[in-house]
Design a protein around this motif. Structure first.
Motif, short mmCIF file in Angstrom:
data_model
loop_
_atom_site.label_atom_id
_atom_site.label_comp_id
_atom_site.label_asym_id
_atom_site.label_seq_id
_atom_site.Cartn_x
_atom_site.Cartn_y
_atom_site.Cartn_z
N LEU A 80 34.80 97.19 51.95
CA LEU A 80 33.34 97.15 51.81
C LEU A 80 32.65 97.36 53.16
CD1 LEU A 80 33.08 94.12 49.36
CD2 LEU A 80 32.63 96.52 48.82
N VAL A 81 33.13 96.66 54.19
CA VAL A 81 32.51 96.79 55.52
C VAL A 81 32.72 98.19 56.09
CG1 VAL A 81 32.47 95.87 57.87
CG2 VAL A 81 32.76 94.32 55.95
N LEU A 82 33.85 98.79 55.79
CA LEU A 82 34.17 100.11 56.32
C LEU A 82 33.24 101.19 55.78
CD1 LEU A 82 36.23 101.72 58.07
CD2 LEU A 82 37.53 102.09 55.97
N LEU A 83 32.88 101.09 54.50
CA LEU A 83 32.14 102.17 53.85
C LEU A 83 30.62 101.96 53.76
CD1 LEU A 83 34.56 102.92 50.87
CD2 LEU A 83 34.27 104.26 52.96
N ASP A 84 30.14 100.72 53.90
CA ASP A 84 28.74 100.48 53.57
C ASP A 84 27.77 101.21 54.48
OD1 ASP A 84 27.29 97.72 55.14
OD2 ASP A 84 29.26 98.46 55.67
N MET A 85 28.07 101.33 55.79
CA MET A 85 27.15 102.03 56.69
C MET A 85 27.12 103.54 56.43
SD MET A 85 25.14 100.42 58.76
CE MET A 85 24.73 99.04 57.71
N ALA A 86 28.21 104.08 55.91
CA ALA A 86 28.22 105.50 55.54
C ALA A 86 27.26 105.74 54.38
CB ALA A 86 29.63 105.94 55.17
N PHE A 87 27.32 104.89 53.37
CA PHE A 87 26.38 104.99 52.24
C PHE A 87 24.95 104.71 52.69
CE2 PHE A 87 30.29 104.37 49.70
CZ PHE A 87 30.14 105.44 48.83
#
Length: 437
Positions: A80-87
């Motif tokens: 979750l932490v890895l992908l949320d800033m990309a979204f």
């Protein structure tokens, strides 16, 4: 040796960097909304209702922390932490390509959902990798970076407003700090929480991860849990957790109601009060917000949690009362009280990072922090949504009275029910009990 006793290393530094870059992006996205909505009001044909709703859109999305917190307890923290800033970055850019109020509202909610992941899971994973005695210190530093992003958005917004920048660009500007955070996380990676892995029965895998990141002499010291043991939201309202859950939600909600309501629509509030030039007053607010972040970290390490919470609630309420009285006496009194409010509220929000994770144990921490943040976002969204409506209906003075009442409510709840969770306090209690026995 317990991996949480490992000294601060390059791994901890990189994890902390990834977390705080997200905090900067989150603060910026929340702050820039007020400027974007104000600049786009005429072109979008917004009523007071929609001004408040769009301003609160991101905060409404943040209520999704309840879902993402529970999800983090089921599938882990790192994905979750890895992908949320990309979204977050993709949704920010998408705002540039639409003039539909409904679509903008949907995108603001989705951005808020991404921020919910950072607030809920980001703080949780840091608290679970760091030493319990030093983790609160690092978590309290989140406020410096979050406030930097929040204050930066005001200055960027001021420049864009003076340049008559199109509101699409103002909305989309949050993509820049979001992209920086996303690139850092994808490049550096986000390691899963060993204590969470152990809590779901993956002890051997957790120990391999700890050895890889910190050294072979460290391991997870935790009781292995049965894999079928699940976490539910209802468990947070069981006798074991309900006091902590309700106190966490109430303190957070009562704190952010006036903080975001005043901060996001600051120019509207200043316009109705005896505070002189709006730009000067906004700069004063920003400067004292930044100063409060540093002061809050210093105080957080030296005060008990209960004393910190109650003193900031009642102190901010007193500042608002003085503002109400001062506007009929002197602009100097009003501005000083306004600066004091900004300072105290910025000090107060420091506790939003270390305190919620301390209220829950490893197995339910993601869900617990998630539900606390969800409660808080209801308060923040209500404050942001209602402020322009209250300003129209009961004026600046009435709006400040409502904010002061909410602060007093938060102070009373914390005075009566807030548990003390600071490591230094609990250590002293344990030492006293050991001496007595």
């Amino acid at each position: 040796m317990n991996y949480k006793a490992a000294p601060y290393s390059k791994f901890h530094k990189m994890l902390f960097l990834c977390a705080v870059l997200g905090q900067i992006a989150c603060g910026f996205a929340l702050g820039i909304a007020g400027t974007a909505v104000t600049e786009g009001k005429a072109d979008l044909g917004l009523s007071t209702f929609w001004v408040g709703l769009l301003g609160a859109g991101t905060l409404i999305g943040l209520a999704g922390s309840l879902v993402v917190g529970n999800l983090a307890d089921k599938i882990g923290r790192s994905k979750l932490v890895l992908l949320d800033m990309a979204f977050f970055t993709v949704f920010s850019i998408a705002q540039f390509f639409t003039s539909s109020v409904a679509v903008i509202m949907a995108l603001r909610i989705l951005i808020g959902l991404c921020i919910a992941i950072d607030y809920t899971v980001g703080s949780t994973i840091v608290s679970e990798w760091f030493d319990p005695e030093t983790a609160p210190s690092y978590l309290s530093k989140f406020i410096i970076y979050w406030t930097f992003g929040y204050v930066l958005s005001f200055f960027v917004g001021l420049v864009m407003s003076n340049l008559h920048t199109d509101y699409h660009i103002i909305f989309a500007s949050s993509a820049i700090p979001g992209a920086i955070a996303a690139i850092a996380r994808i490049t550096l990676g986000i390691a899963e929480s060993p204590s969470w892995m152990a809590s779901v029965g993956r002890v051997e895998e957790a120990n391999k991860l700890v050895a890889e990141k910190l050294g072979p002499e460290y391991k997870v010291v935790a009781e292995e849990k049965k894999e079928e043991e699940k976490v539910s939201v209802t468990e947070l309202f069981s006798p074991k957790y309900r006091r902590n859950t309700l106190v966490g939600g109430m303190f957070y909600a009562c704190q952010v109601f006036p903080y975001f309501g005043v901060g996001i629509f600051l120019p509207i509030l200043i316009g109705q009060l005896n505070m002189g030039d709006a730009n000067t007053s906004s700069i004063i607010y920003d400067v004292f917000c930044m100063a409060g972040a540093f002061a809050g970290i210093w105080l957080c390490a030296r005060m008990s949690r209960r004393s910190f919470l109650t003193s900031t609630f009642f102190g901010a309420a007193i500042a608002l009362v003085i503002m109400i009285i001062g506007q009929n006496i002197s602009i100097v009194i009003t501005v000083i009280a306004f600066a004091a409010f900004a300072l105290i509220m910025s000090i107060a929000v420091v506790m939003e990072w270390p305190y919620p994770p301390e209220l829950f144990d490893d197995r339910v921490r993601g869900t617990g922090v998630g539900i606390v943040v969800a409660f808080s976002r209801i308060g923040a969204a209500l404050g942001t949504f209602l402020l322009p409506i209250l300003m129209d209906s009961i004026g600046g003075t009435g709006t400040l009275i409502v904010c002061a009442a909410v602060l007093v409510l938060g102070g009373v709840v914390c005075q009566l029910f807030a548990p003390e969770t600071s490591a230094s306090y609990l250590k002293k209690v344990a030492e006293k009990e050991a001496a007595a026995n």
